[in-house]
Design an enzyme around this catalytic site. Structure first.
Site, PDB file in Angstrom:
ATOM      1  N   GLU A 242       0.986  -1.192   0.181  1.00 35.49           N
ATOM      2  CA  GLU A 242      -0.456  -0.492   0.011  1.00 35.49           C
ATOM      3  C   GLU A 242       0.595   1.295  -0.410  1.00 35.49           C
ATOM      4  OE1 GLU A 242      -1.619   3.764   2.508  1.00 35.49           O
ATOM      5  OE2 GLU A 242      -0.351   1.844   3.152  1.00 35.49           O
TER       6      GLU A 242
ATOM      7  N   LEU B 297     -12.876  -3.151   9.342  1.00 32.76           N
ATOM      8  CA  LEU B 297     -12.709  -3.562  10.374  1.00 32.76           C
ATOM      9  C   LEU B 297     -11.405  -4.317  10.269  1.00 32.76           C
ATOM     10  CD1 LEU B 297     -13.160  -3.210  13.194  1.00 32.76           C
ATOM     11  CD2 LEU B 297     -14.917  -4.806  13.210  1.00 32.76           C
TER      12      LEU B 297
ATOM     13  N   ASP C 292      -8.669  -4.742   9.051  1.00 35.43           N
ATOM     14  CA  ASP C 292      -7.150  -3.767   8.948  1.00 35.43           C
ATOM     15  C   ASP C 292      -6.892  -4.051  10.257  1.00 35.43           C
ATOM     16  OD1 ASP C 292      -4.970  -2.925   7.799  1.00 35.43           O
ATOM     17  OD2 ASP C 292      -6.176  -0.781   8.885  1.00 35.43           O
ATOM     18  N   GLN C 293      -8.521  -3.224  11.363  1.00 31.36           N
ATOM     19  CA  GLN C 293      -8.046  -2.718  12.566  1.00 31.36           C
ATOM     20  C   GLN C 293      -7.710  -3.920  13.442  1.00 31.36           C
ATOM     21  OE1 GLN C 293      -8.393   0.405  13.565  1.00 31.36           O
ATOM     22  NE2 GLN C 293      -8.486   1.151  11.487  1.00 31.36           N
TER      23      GLN C 293
ATOM     24  N   HIS D 268      -4.292  -2.464   2.085  1.00 32.93           N
ATOM     25  CA  HIS D 268      -3.994  -1.842   3.770  1.00 32.93           C
ATOM     26  C   HIS D 268      -3.746  -2.825   4.512  1.00 32.93           C
ATOM     27  CE1 HIS D 268      -4.872   2.644   4.089  1.00 32.93           C
ATOM     28  NE2 HIS D 268      -4.002   2.270   4.719  1.00 32.93           N
TER      29      HIS D 268
END
Length: 346
Positions: free
Chosen positions: A17, A290, A292-293, A314
């Site tokens: 990314e 979410l 990715d979090q 990401h």
């Protein structure tokens, strides 16, 4: 224990990314593991590569809580080295100085502070509802409930919203020590328990919110009591954020749209409803952002799994960064057009 010299990790900031996420994740993982790193070609895929003020605030916040040695922490720098000591809890206050995202600062320091021996209170000043970053409400509604289910003890309070470009927002975070996060399985959403649409308007015509909520009412068949307009926010500058919140038995999700100059309110609302309807067309509980979090918390827990709607760039870049620091293997498998399974193995 001081890390061995050969544990120094070299990160290519232009890989995948190629934005600020590589730096933020590396800072987080370095503080959690004690492993020093150097990131080169910082934000190498961006039109304006190198460190900007928002990234420097993340670096300096990490430096302060971990008593780290840092080189290259200057505006525009394309290379930064970071060597942490021990993360200490306590009272901290950080200001972006612009409308830069406070939530990206929180994303950087939250898990290390959870792992500290002392409790912490963190005050963040800047933007709270920013394009291209999770909003305060997304963190509060979608991320923190899952993190706390994994064993963390984190609470957040929005004291003043901050919109781009004025900023001026303020968030207070309370963090209790957590010995270790526990793995969880997120396979299903469960039954839909509640949903609502929220239009936030500050120093703009109030009918913008009315028009956004009308779109949500018609598209999602919402009742009047599920439509909320917040138009007296006492923020420093103009702003419009339209958010949809859904609470299921096992998970909560949020979908966000930002008002834009020259774009009708109906366009913003329709685009946000498109996100919600896309999510509803899948049975995967975890949405794109979410997912990715959740990568670093699940990796720290050393196991567990979740099903998500997509693997963003990401996400894929973050997987590579996590596996550089932690003895974890992250396996992804596509189950359907909008369903992926993500498994974590030690």
């Amino acid at each position: 224990m001081k890390p061995a010299k050969n544990s120094h990790i070299i990160i290519d900031g232009s890989a995948g990314e190629g934005g600020g996420q590589v730096l933020r994740s590396s800072l987080t993982l370095s503080m959690l593991t004690g492993k020093p790193f150097t990131v080169q070609n910082i934000r190498g895929q961006r039109k304006k590569p190198g460190l900007l003020r928002q990234h420097l605030t993340c670096v300096h916040a990490a430096q302060r809580i971990a008593a780290a040695q840092v080189t290259g922490d200057e505006m525009g720098s394309s290379e930064l080295s970071f060597e942490p000591a021990i993360v200490s809890g306590g009272h901290y206050e950080f200001s972006v100085g612009t409308a830069g995202s406070t939530m990206l600062i929180l994303q950087t320091i939250l898990l290390p502070l959870c792992n500290a021996k002392q409790a912490s209170e963190v005050v963040l000043n800047g933007g709270t509802h920013n394009p291209f970053a999770p909003t305060y409400d997304f963190i509060q509604h979608a991320f923190l409930p899952l993190l706390n289910r994994m064993g963390a003890k984190v609470s957040a309070k929005l004291e003043k919203p901050g919109f781009f470009p004025a900023g001026g927002g303020r968030v207070r975070i309370s963090i209790e020590p957590t010995k270790k996060l526990k793995p969880i399985e997120l396979d299903e959403r469960g039954a839909l328990k509640s949903e609502r649409a929220v239009a936030m308007i500050n120093n703009l015509p109030s009918d913008i919110g009315d028009r956004e909520l009308k779109v949500a009412r018609d598209r999602l068949n919402l009742r009047r009591d599920q439509l909320i307009k917040l138009d007296d926010l006492q923020a420093d500058g103009p702003g419009n954020v339209f958010q949809l919140f859904e609470v299921y038995e096992h998970i909560s999700e949020a979908f966000v749209g930002f008002g834009e100059v020259g774009k009708p309110a109906e366009h913003i609302a329709r685009r946000t409803c498109d996100q919600a309807e896309r999510y509803r067309s899948s049975d995967a509980p975890v949405g794109d952002y979410l997912a990715d979090q959740l990568l670093i918390p699940f990796a720290l827990a050393g196991g567990g799994s979740f099903r998500c709607t997509a693997l963003t760039q990401h996400f894929l870049t973050n997987v590579e960064t996590v596996e550089r620091f932690l003895p974890i293997r992250i396996n992804t498998e596509r189950e359907a057009r909008l369903a992926w399974r993500v498994n974590f193995y030690q």
